[in-house]
Scaffold this active site. Sequence first.
Site, short mmCIF file in Angstrom:
data_model
loop_
_atom_site.label_atom_id
_atom_site.label_comp_id
_atom_site.label_asym_id
_atom_site.label_seq_id
_atom_site.Cartn_x
_atom_site.Cartn_y
_atom_site.Cartn_z
N HIS A 279 -52.23 30.32 -1.48
CA HIS A 279 -52.81 29.74 -2.69
C HIS A 279 -54.34 29.85 -2.64
O HIS A 279 -55.00 29.88 -3.68
CB HIS A 279 -52.41 28.27 -2.82
CG HIS A 279 -50.95 28.05 -3.02
ND1 HIS A 279 -50.07 27.93 -1.97
CD2 HIS A 279 -50.21 27.94 -4.16
CE1 HIS A 279 -48.85 27.75 -2.46
NE2 HIS A 279 -48.91 27.75 -3.78
N ASP B 118 -45.03 36.19 -7.32
CA ASP B 118 -45.48 34.80 -7.20
C ASP B 118 -46.65 34.67 -8.19
O ASP B 118 -47.04 35.64 -8.85
CB ASP B 118 -45.90 34.50 -5.76
CG ASP B 118 -45.81 33.00 -5.42
OD1 ASP B 118 -45.75 32.18 -6.36
OD2 ASP B 118 -45.79 32.66 -4.23
#
Length: 330
Positions: A173, A242
């Site tokens: 992330h 993702d």
Amino acid sequence: MGPLWLDVAGYELSAEDREILQHPTVGGVILFGRNYHDNQQLLALNKAIRQAAKRPILIGVDQEGGRVQRFREGFSRIPPAQYYARAENGVELAEQGGWLMAAELIAHDVDLSFAPVLDMGFACKAIGNRAFGEDVQTVLKHSSAFLRGMKAVGMATTGKHFPGHGAVIADSHLETPYDERETIAQDMAIFRAQIEAGVLDAMMPAHVVYPHYDAQPASGSSYWLKQVLREELGFKGIVFSDDLSMEGAAVMGGPVERSHQALVAGCDMILICNKREAAVEVLDNLPIMEVPQAEALLKKQQFSYSELKRLERWQQASANMQRLIEQFSE
């Protein structure tokens, strides 16, 4: 339906949301905690999404359990995957957890939870106790049970994060992790086994670079997605990127470049979350394309939450998950 998943800001759709959802490139909406106030509001939001799209559209959420459970109040608590293997009857509980999680979402008109995590090991900051275990057999045994539970109630399954995110420390992330190991055969064995078992409807690759194999993150690598996943492993389902807004995808360029690379590499659908300007930029620049095979991921059953909660199976599973959380929470 088109290839792009995006998000909406609140409890209701804005005029801009309604306009965007009609775009032929949009194929899915991913929901977050900010989109949930209560059960009736969530049902109304999902009905509005489907009406605005004017064609089949997928609605998904990350509801795998533990710290990754977007809808909490009014839903059963789902434990982190790690807890199942610590319990005596962990395989049975994992199946109950998969069933419970999926059933409650279907009752709220949600098609998908992007689950389960098939990564091995607890060291990675992004994964931690989201993993079922630290060895192949533990992960396989408990993830297989979780998958059985999801499928039993009619929810499509998504294995992640191919070919394995568990061995890197960095959080994708926040940065692009590099897995420097010369072989990731153990991690791959889990994905291989579940593909051979025919229990995965979709796959989500990792924003991780494996330099001994390829210079690109798996999410934008034709080596991983076409050569290994499709050709070597024979995976026939949908491949999701993702979230392409994550820093782990930054090595692929800006939003349009990331989206183009992921699609060319072998993703069928791409996610752009929490950056509306980036999503609009992609909509304006991607050629219009259809992903008709993704309609297979729409939920297979329909029932109300009140009907579900009357079932002894729901009552038992919900109570068991709460006990498991209380037993192992630190």
